[in-house]
Design a protein around this motif. Structure first.
Motif, PDB file in Angstrom:
ATOM      1  N   ARG A   1      37.893  38.725  50.231  1.00  0.00           N
ATOM      2  CA  ARG A   1      36.659  37.720  50.422  1.00  0.00           C
ATOM      3  C   ARG A   1      35.596  39.185  50.874  1.00  0.00           C
ATOM      4  N   GLU A   2      34.948  38.448  50.873  1.00  0.00           N
ATOM      5  CA  GLU A   2      33.106  39.741  50.542  1.00  0.00           C
ATOM      6  C   GLU A   2      32.662  39.184  50.933  1.00  0.00           C
TER       7      GLU A   2
ATOM      8  N   ASN B   1      36.231  41.474  41.839  1.00  0.00           N
ATOM      9  CA  ASN B   1      37.070  41.830  41.699  1.00  0.00           C
ATOM     10  C   ASN B   1      37.605  43.481  41.168  1.00  0.00           C
ATOM     11  N   ARG B   2      38.009  44.087  41.559  1.00  0.00           N
ATOM     12  CA  ARG B   2      38.129  45.616  42.314  1.00  0.00           C
ATOM     13  C   ARG B   2      39.433  45.973  41.402  1.00  0.00           C
ATOM     14  N   VAL B   3      39.032  46.990  41.010  1.00  0.00           N
ATOM     15  CA  VAL B   3      40.307  48.373  40.721  1.00  0.00           C
ATOM     16  C   VAL B   3      41.094  48.756  41.201  1.00  0.00           C
ATOM     17  N   GLN B   4      41.327  49.581  41.415  1.00  0.00           N
ATOM     18  CA  GLN B   4      42.017  50.419  42.931  1.00  0.00           C
ATOM     19  C   GLN B   4      42.994  51.220  42.247  1.00  0.00           C
ATOM     20  N   SER B   5      43.230  52.773  42.304  1.00  0.00           N
ATOM     21  CA  SER B   5      44.298  53.522  41.508  1.00  0.00           C
ATOM     22  C   SER B   5      45.211  54.270  42.368  1.00  0.00           C
ATOM     23  N   PHE B   6      46.155  53.886  42.593  1.00  0.00           N
ATOM     24  CA  PHE B   6      47.283  54.588  43.522  1.00  0.00           C
ATOM     25  C   PHE B   6      47.824  55.565  42.593  1.00  0.00           C
TER      26      PHE B   6
ATOM     27  N   LEU C   1      44.502  36.058  45.671  1.00  0.00           N
ATOM     28  CA  LEU C   1      45.346  35.365  44.658  1.00  0.00           C
ATOM     29  C   LEU C   1      45.740  34.201  44.684  1.00  0.00           C
ATOM     30  N   HIS C   2      44.525  32.956  45.105  1.00  0.00           N
ATOM     31  CA  HIS C   2      44.620  31.652  45.085  1.00  0.00           C
ATOM     32  C   HIS C   2      46.021  31.422  45.400  1.00  0.00           C
TER      33      HIS C   2
ATOM     34  N   MET D   1      29.823  33.578  52.065  1.00  0.00           N
ATOM     35  CA  MET D   1      31.018  34.082  51.779  1.00  0.00           C
ATOM     36  C   MET D   1      31.568  34.059  50.464  1.00  0.00           C
ATOM     37  N   LYS D   2      32.261  35.506  49.525  1.00  0.00           N
ATOM     38  CA  LYS D   2      32.528  35.366  47.946  1.00  0.00           C
ATOM     39  C   LYS D   2      33.675  35.569  47.400  1.00  0.00           C
ATOM     40  N   LYS D   3      34.254  34.974  46.917  1.00  0.00           N
ATOM     41  CA  LYS D   3      35.243  35.236  46.244  1.00  0.00           C
ATOM     42  C   LYS D   3      35.756  35.177  44.934  1.00  0.00           C
ATOM     43  N   CYS D   4      36.655  35.641  43.807  1.00  0.00           N
ATOM     44  CA  CYS D   4      37.148  34.789  42.276  1.00  0.00           C
ATOM     45  C   CYS D   4      36.547  34.074  42.220  1.00  0.00           C
ATOM     46  N   THR D   5      36.792  33.178  41.735  1.00  0.00           N
ATOM     47  CA  THR D   5      36.482  31.880  41.283  1.00  0.00           C
ATOM     48  C   THR D   5      37.710  31.213  40.245  1.00  0.00           C
ATOM     49  N   LEU D   6      38.591  32.161  39.903  1.00  0.00           N
ATOM     50  CA  LEU D   6      38.858  32.177  38.223  1.00  0.00           C
ATOM     51  C   LEU D   6      37.840  31.577  37.217  1.00  0.00           C
ATOM     52  N   CYS D   7      36.641  32.207  37.846  1.00  0.00           N
ATOM     53  CA  CYS D   7      36.093  31.530  36.678  1.00  0.00           C
ATOM     54  C   CYS D   7      36.089  30.408  36.270  1.00  0.00           C
ATOM     55  N   VAL D   8      35.834  29.317  37.457  1.00  0.00           N
ATOM     56  CA  VAL D   8      35.809  27.561  37.239  1.00  0.00           C
ATOM     57  C   VAL D   8      34.610  27.068  36.483  1.00  0.00           C
TER      58      VAL D   8
END
Ligand code: SF4
Ligand code: SF4
Lengths: 242, 325
Positions: free
Chosen positions: A121-122, A51-56, A74-75, A130-137
């Protein structure tokens, strides 16, 4: 069918990155870990984040707004990253719609990351998978946790309550109501990936005050035709003259 | 996209191997049709197949460097129902196996016809294996191309031209190599291979120019507005959520400047197509081995630049989230 997801309220997100650090903290020591950092104190620090927070910056000064934009997997309901995986390491769970990677099957070919338009994915540079958000499964079903804590780490950490977790297929869930009533939208809808995560737009709270609301038509003083000169009377709220 | 040398070498090397095999089999068909004299099975077909196989093996080796976990590579064939990558993982060894069998059948001299169709077409084992291998070879071109063409987000790749380009460039380089090979092993076939090499190189040029032309036009489907869902014409990224870059800023970035990519385009047009076309034409009339070898080497070098450009020139919508560092 259940589809767990996050709703992220861009109206309240302050860009503090508490979700980023709590995600890293939980997941690096959890099932998905470690989330390796390479050269964390070196010249070119980089590492795995879900998860990353970007700013625009939106608009031209002085009419600008800073939009802080947290982004994780975003599942998607039609995840393009899943069918391309040659090993079956990437999959979408039937029971709750979470998209996961089986780290024991992944060969680190990166093909799935090419097939995700969101860059969610990173690859983990140490484990080479490969890793990515798991929604804290590994949290949300943990019966040993108090029920209020059975939520993704990022949701619990957010001080602005900008992250809401729930089932977007249940029409009465908090997330569904928010999406429906607060204009929740999906990212890059043009690809038909149907992201489960939704974002709530910036909303400007505007009050419309009509003249008759300022001048009370039923003001009893009017009725009695009493005039009070309130010029000299000072009060905090300006209504002291009444 | 980041041009990874593993994939660059994989796709160019197997392309040559596939093309060379197609050339050999074309030779066999031609001699069946008595357009060219019969060739020696061992010297021409068996050695030729071994050479083609060599390129395929090298390509396969290169591909392992692309994997984070090569020891698990065997798993990558499981999802062939949905993944073009898995399909390639199956078809590549299939092609290698069939070409090996083809070479072996020639080596062992299994050329006695089983039967003859309408008294003109003798069907022997090598012809049957050759046909199967040809089918598999084209299938491999399709799989390799579809790995890229099926990613609809990358508009530079998502076109049938990708498959055609892989096929024609592989074919062209294989026939150029076949011309050089036949100079030593089957001098009667030089003209046939040489002319086909020129024809294929020419069509490859037309198709590659078509894809360059196509990619220079059109607009990406996704914009920063659709990426973050804010409707405003002026949106400037102020932070990417990473201090020192990340997987996302490396994997999807060419790591090059537009100017260098432009130079690469001109270089490969020259090296893959223009120079080999000229050199081949001269070499064919002079019967010059050094010139043929030179055309092959120049074309291979050009193909590596071409494949580099293929990756470097492709833009991924995720870059919308990583516009400034
Ligand atoms: S956001 Fe990307 S990684 Fe996550 S499900 Fe969608 S396509 Fe797959
Ligand atoms: S990197 Fe892993 S999860 Fe992604 S496509 Fe390759 S094997 Fe599947």
């Amino acid at each position: 069918m259940t589809q767990l997801a996050l709703v992220i309220d861009l109206n309240t997100c302050v860009g503090c990155s508490a979700c980023v650090t709590s995600c890293k903290e939980w997941n690096t020591s959890g099932e998905a870990g470690p989330m390796t950092d390479m050269m964390p104190y070196g010249e070119d620090p980089h590492g795995t984040f879900f998860n990353r927070v970007q700013s625009f910056e939106v608009g031209t000064y002085p009419n600008t707004q800073m939009v802080h934009f947290p982004k994780s997997c975003l599942h998607c309901e039609e995840p393009p990253c899943v069918p391309v995986c040659p090993t079956g390491a990437s999959y979408k769970r039937e029971e709750d719609g979470i998209v996961l990677v089986d780290y024991d099957k992944c060969i680190g070919c990166k093909y799935c990351s090419w097939a995700c338009p969101y860059g969610a994915r990173e690859i983990d540079e140490k484990q080479k998978v490969m890793k990515k958000c798991t929604l804290c499964v590994d949290r949300i079903y943990d019966q040993t946790l108090p029920e209020t804590e059975r939520q993704p780490a990022c949701v619990l950490a957010c001080p602005a309550d900008a992250r809401i977790f729930g089932d977007v297929h249940d029409p009465d869930s908090e997330v569904s109501v928010l999406i429906r009533e607060q204009g929740g939208y999906a990212l890059m809808p043009e690809w038909g990936t149907k992201p489960a995560n939704h974002y709530l737009p910036r909303r400007k709270i505007e009050m419309h005050i009509h003249a008759d609301e300022l001048e009370r038509a039923d003001n009893p003083l009017d009725k009695e035709d009493l005039k009070i000169d309130d010029k000299d009377i000072t009060s905090v709220d300006g209504f002291g003259g009444w | 996209m980041h041009p990874a040398y593993s994939v660059i070498f994989l796709t160019t090397l197997i392309g040559v191997g596939q093309g060379l095999f197609l050339a050999l089999f074309t030779g066999q068909i031609y001699s069946l049709a008595r357009l060219v004299p019969q060739q020696d099975s061992t010297h021409f077909y068996a050695y030729g197949s071994a050479l083609a196989l060599g390129f395929l093996v090298l390509g396969l080796l290169a591909s392992f460097f692309h994997l984070g976990r090569p020891e698990r590579a065997w798993r990558s064939a499981t999802k062939w129902r949905t993944s073009w990558l898995a399909r390639e993982v199956i078809v590549l060894p299939l092609v290698m196996g069939l070409i090996a069998l083809y070479g072996l059948a020639h080596w062992m001299g299994f050329t006695k016809p089983f039967f003859t169709i309408s008294n003109v077409l003798p069907v022997d084992l090598t012809l049957l294996i050759g046909l199967a291998a040809t089918g598999a070879t084209f299938l491999l071109f399709i799989c390799t191309g579809m790995i890229y063409a099926s990613i609809r987000f990358i508009r530079e790749w998502a076109t049938p031209l990708t498959i055609l380009n892989f096929t024609f460039m592989g074919g062209a380089s294989g026939f150029v190599l076949a011309t050089l090979f036949s100079l030593f092993k089957a001098p009667d076939l030089i003209k046939m291979f040489g002319y086909w090499a020129i024809i294929l190189t020419f069509f490859a040029l037309v198709l590659r120019l078509a894809s360059l032309w196509r990619n220079a036009r059109g607009t990406p489907k996704s914009t920063i507005q659709s990426a973050i869902g804010v409707r405003h014409p002026k949106i400037i990224q102020k932070s990417t959520g990473a201090m020192g870059g990340s997987f996302n800023t490396k994997e999807f970035n060419s790591g090059s400047t537009p100017k260098r990519i432009r130079q690469a385009k001109w270089s490969f047009i020259l090296l893959v197509f223009v120079l080999p076309l000229i050199l081949m034409a001269i070499a064919l009339s002079w019967h010059s081995a050094p010139l043929l070898a030179l055309s092959f080497l120049i074309q291979m070098a050009g193909l590596i630049i071409e494949r580099w450009t293929f990756f470097a020139d492709a833009t991924h919508p995720q870059n919308l989230y990583y516009q400034s560092m």
